[in-house]
Design a protein around this motif. Structure first.
Motif, mmCIF file in Angstrom:
data_model
loop_
_atom_site.group_PDB
_atom_site.id
_atom_site.type_symbol
_atom_site.label_atom_id
_atom_site.label_comp_id
_atom_site.label_asym_id
_atom_site.label_seq_id
_atom_site.Cartn_x
_atom_site.Cartn_y
_atom_site.Cartn_z
ATOM 1 N N ASP A 144 -13.347 6.244 -11.041
ATOM 2 C CA ASP A 144 -13.818 5.116 -10.164
ATOM 3 C C ASP A 144 -12.712 4.557 -9.661
ATOM 4 O O ASP A 144 -12.964 3.722 -8.734
ATOM 5 N N VAL A 145 -11.606 4.233 -10.300
ATOM 6 C CA VAL A 145 -10.784 3.256 -9.801
ATOM 7 C C VAL A 145 -9.322 3.877 -9.567
ATOM 8 O O VAL A 145 -8.447 3.210 -9.345
ATOM 9 N N VAL A 146 -9.266 5.243 -9.717
ATOM 10 C CA VAL A 146 -8.130 5.891 -9.074
ATOM 11 C C VAL A 146 -8.433 6.746 -7.954
ATOM 12 O O VAL A 146 -9.384 7.756 -8.018
ATOM 13 N N ASN A 147 -7.929 6.609 -7.034
ATOM 14 C CA ASN A 147 -8.156 7.177 -5.570
ATOM 15 C C ASN A 147 -6.791 8.046 -5.139
ATOM 16 O O ASN A 147 -5.695 7.387 -5.475
ATOM 17 N N THR A 148 -6.992 8.918 -4.408
ATOM 18 C CA THR A 148 -5.998 9.763 -3.950
ATOM 19 C C THR A 148 -5.976 10.172 -2.553
ATOM 20 O O THR A 148 -7.036 10.065 -2.048
ATOM 21 N N VAL A 149 -4.719 10.258 -2.134
ATOM 22 C CA VAL A 149 -4.725 10.656 -0.564
ATOM 23 C C VAL A 149 -3.527 11.956 -0.420
ATOM 24 O O VAL A 149 -2.880 11.946 -1.321
ATOM 25 N N THR A 150 -4.075 12.634 0.302
ATOM 26 C CA THR A 150 -3.205 13.876 0.798
ATOM 27 C C THR A 150 -2.248 13.351 1.813
ATOM 28 O O THR A 150 -2.800 12.902 2.865
ATOM 29 N N VAL A 151 -0.909 13.632 1.763
ATOM 30 C CA VAL A 151 0.002 13.090 2.644
ATOM 31 C C VAL A 151 0.464 14.303 3.562
ATOM 32 O O VAL A 151 0.778 15.415 3.069
ATOM 33 N N HIS A 152 0.921 13.734 4.524
ATOM 34 C CA HIS A 152 1.248 14.951 5.687
ATOM 35 C C HIS A 152 2.347 14.472 6.335
ATOM 36 O O HIS A 152 2.762 13.161 6.572
ATOM 37 N N MET A 153 3.179 15.419 7.072
ATOM 38 C CA MET A 153 4.196 14.755 8.171
ATOM 39 C C MET A 153 3.562 14.247 9.193
ATOM 40 O O MET A 153 2.383 14.904 9.954
ATOM 41 N N GLU A 154 3.673 12.894 9.623
ATOM 42 C CA GLU A 154 2.959 12.341 10.864
ATOM 43 C C GLU A 154 3.927 11.565 11.463
ATOM 44 O O GLU A 154 4.982 11.210 11.098
ATOM 45 N N GLN A 155 3.666 11.105 12.980
ATOM 46 C CA GLN A 155 4.499 10.741 13.917
ATOM 47 C C GLN A 155 4.595 9.212 13.647
ATOM 48 O O GLN A 155 3.386 8.766 13.384
ATOM 49 N N PRO A 196 0.438 5.041 1.487
ATOM 50 C CA PRO A 196 0.011 3.470 1.443
ATOM 51 C C PRO A 196 1.193 2.779 0.343
ATOM 52 O O PRO A 196 1.646 3.250 -0.669
ATOM 53 N N SER A 197 1.115 1.601 0.683
ATOM 54 C CA SER A 197 2.346 0.872 -0.341
ATOM 55 C C SER A 197 1.799 0.491 -1.678
ATOM 56 O O SER A 197 2.468 0.537 -2.513
ATOM 57 N N THR A 198 0.684 0.836 -1.582
ATOM 58 C CA THR A 198 -0.187 0.434 -3.128
ATOM 59 C C THR A 198 0.140 1.513 -4.083
ATOM 60 O O THR A 198 -0.074 1.491 -5.065
ATOM 61 N N ALA A 199 0.564 2.828 -3.241
ATOM 62 C CA ALA A 199 0.910 3.942 -4.119
ATOM 63 C C ALA A 199 2.174 3.991 -4.836
ATOM 64 O O ALA A 199 2.416 4.863 -5.581
ATOM 65 N N VAL A 200 3.136 3.204 -4.231
ATOM 66 C CA VAL A 200 4.274 3.078 -4.827
ATOM 67 C C VAL A 200 4.687 2.051 -5.961
ATOM 68 O O VAL A 200 4.198 0.623 -5.774
ATOM 69 N N ILE A 201 5.060 2.478 -6.943
ATOM 70 C CA ILE A 201 5.421 1.698 -8.274
ATOM 71 C C ILE A 201 6.983 1.248 -8.019
ATOM 72 O O ILE A 201 7.780 2.196 -8.189
ATOM 73 N N ARG A 202 7.326 -0.025 -7.887
ATOM 74 C CA ARG A 202 8.634 -0.430 -8.048
ATOM 75 C C ARG A 202 9.221 -0.878 -9.535
ATOM 76 O O ARG A 202 8.685 -1.636 -9.683
ATOM 77 N N ASP A 203 10.070 -0.099 -10.014
ATOM 78 C CA ASP A 203 10.631 -0.396 -11.264
ATOM 79 C C ASP A 203 12.099 -0.666 -11.357
ATOM 80 O O ASP A 203 12.898 0.470 -11.216
ATOM 81 N N GLY A 204 12.507 -1.921 -10.868
ATOM 82 C CA GLY A 204 13.855 -2.067 -10.892
ATOM 83 C C GLY A 204 14.358 -1.584 -9.756
ATOM 84 O O GLY A 204 13.966 -1.710 -8.635
ATOM 85 N N GLU A 256 11.591 3.277 6.063
ATOM 86 C CA GLU A 256 10.913 1.995 6.616
ATOM 87 C C GLU A 256 9.441 1.563 6.152
ATOM 88 O O GLU A 256 8.821 2.561 5.713
ATOM 89 N N THR A 257 9.325 0.451 6.243
ATOM 90 C CA THR A 257 7.999 -0.200 5.966
ATOM 91 C C THR A 257 7.258 -0.431 7.203
ATOM 92 O O THR A 257 7.601 -1.021 8.014
ATOM 93 N N VAL A 273 4.274 2.849 3.706
ATOM 94 C CA VAL A 273 5.918 2.882 3.368
ATOM 95 C C VAL A 273 6.218 4.419 3.810
ATOM 96 O O VAL A 273 5.323 5.396 3.358
ATOM 97 N N GLU A 274 7.452 4.702 4.387
ATOM 98 C CA GLU A 274 7.924 6.172 4.398
ATOM 99 C C GLU A 274 8.519 6.591 3.201
ATOM 100 O O GLU A 274 9.141 5.809 2.378
ATOM 101 N N VAL A 275 8.212 7.719 2.932
ATOM 102 C CA VAL A 275 9.062 8.345 1.862
ATOM 103 C C VAL A 275 9.915 9.557 2.244
ATOM 104 O O VAL A 275 9.601 10.536 2.884
ATOM 105 N N THR A 276 11.296 9.192 2.170
ATOM 106 C CA THR A 276 12.253 10.211 2.623
ATOM 107 C C THR A 276 12.548 11.382 1.831
ATOM 108 O O THR A 276 12.976 12.401 2.441
ATOM 109 N N HIS A 277 12.453 11.210 0.532
ATOM 110 C CA HIS A 277 12.622 12.138 -0.710
ATOM 111 C C HIS A 277 11.578 12.138 -1.675
ATOM 112 O O HIS A 277 11.263 10.947 -2.042
#
Length: 358
Positions: A34-45, A295-303, A326-327, A332-336
């Motif tokens: 109930d507290v973990v949601n997923t999203v399918t990512v695609h190439m978008e403009q 989504p920005s909430t999907a990214v964990i920033r660890d150092g 870029e944000t 946020v964009e994921v390049t790799h």
């Protein structure tokens, strides 16, 4: 009987001590679905956005510095910075001996012009009776014209000082030459003001019915900006408010202080809401391109590392290191690190990290 009880107790403790630690503690609890949601990512403009730091300023052609037309002492000031004024409104008074001198010059010129008129009238009568030569009459006519020219000059000098021919006071009213807002006041009652050649501005008044937004453009980004290009303007102090406009001008020379080109956007300013020297941002939309965005909430920033959690085919989650680009507001964009079509945890990633998901 006591020996049997002791033996059983010893065996129970021995068995408890030999149990595997994992069996004693059990598996780590998984976060609730109930507290973990997923999203399918695609190439978008996506659209690149170039943000230029900027400041607001009045159009220099609509800024007037009010200087004293004569030397004298400031008797009064009737305006303060930030005050609205109308064209012709009195803003102060200056007392000057120059006004008395100008009035004296006018009176002398008026007397000379009147005397020249009488002499010319007599000469005209003598000329009609052939008592005066035509040449002498022409000379007197030239003198009369010169005296009237001097009279007109002294009259204009009085008018330039703000006096009429009938004024007798040496107190000169200072009036606003335009309608606008007072940006600055550089004097005070009682101060002496020099002549116009070395004067200090009494006040600075600007018409800010329209306002300039002037941004700094680094030469490396010059290809991304052109005249007539639509932009968004955000003024500090008004969060959430976005004004649209177009680039009116790009300077042809680099500012030697900031090493940037100046980009100008002109905005209407009803009610004088925007003030000169306020900070702003000019956002220029650049070329569109394809990218994976999460989504920005999907990214964990660890150092220095960034990672996301990806849903696996066996309905589990796996940690995946990613490189960011870029944000864009809440994304946020994921390049790799991600492929088109993968499912990424959008909310609840922090819970997976705490649960030790690898």
């Amino acid at each position: 009987m006591k020996k049997n009880i002791c033996f059983l107790l010893f065996c129970s403790l021995s068995l408890a001590g030999c149990r595997h630690p994992d069996e004693a503690q059990g598996p780590a609890p998984a976060p609730s679905k109930d507290v973990v949601n997923t999203v399918t990512v695609h190439m978008e403009q996506v659209t690149d956005r170039l943000d230029l730091p900027a400041r607001l300023m009045a159009n220099p052609t609509n800024v007037v510095h009010v200087y004293p037309p004569v030397s004298g002492r400031i008797l009064s000031l009737k305006v303060l910075p930030g005050q609205e004024v109308s064209k012709g409104q009195p803003i102060g008074t200056i007392q000057s001996s120059d006004a008395a001198q100008a009035r004296s010059d006018y009176e002398k010129a008026r007397i000379e012009a009147a005397r020249a008129d009488l002499q010319l009238q007599r000469a005209k009568e003598l000329l009609q009776h052939e008592v005066l030569a035509q040449k002498d009459y022409d000379d007197m006519k030239a003198l009369d014209d010169a005296d009237h020219a001097e009279l007109e000059r002294t009259r204009q000098a009085l008018h330039n000082l703000g006096f009429s021919e009938n004024d007798t006071s040496s107190d000169l009213p200072l009036r606003s030459p335009i309608s606008g807002v007072v940006l600055d006041v550089d004097t005070a009652p009682g101060e002496m003001q020099r002549s116009l050649d070395n004067a200090t501005a009494i006040a600075t008044i600007a018409n800010i019915d329209s306002i300039w937004v002037v941004g700094d453009l680094y030469p490396r980004d010059v290809d991304a900006v052109r005249r007539g290009q639509p932009v968004e303007v955000r003024v500090n102090g008004y969060p959430g408010e976005v004004r649209t406009g177009v680039i009116d001008n790009i300077s042809d020379s680099v500012d030697p202080t900031t090493l940037t080109l100046k980009v100008r956007v002109v905005l209407s300013n009803p009610g004088h809401k925007y003030k000169p020297q306020m900070y702003a941002t000019i956002s220029v939309a650049n070329l569109k391109r394809e990218a994976i965005v999460v989504p920005s909430t999907a990214v964990i920033r660890d150092g220095v590392k960034n990672y996301v959690f990806v849903a696996t085919p066996d309905h589990k989650y796996a940690r995946r290191d990613v490189e960011l680009g870029e944000t864009h507001q809440n994304d946020v964009e994921v390049t790799h690190g991600l492929q088109d079509g993968e499912m990424v945890v959008s909310t609840g990633a922090e819970l997976l990290r705490e649960a030790g998901v690898q």
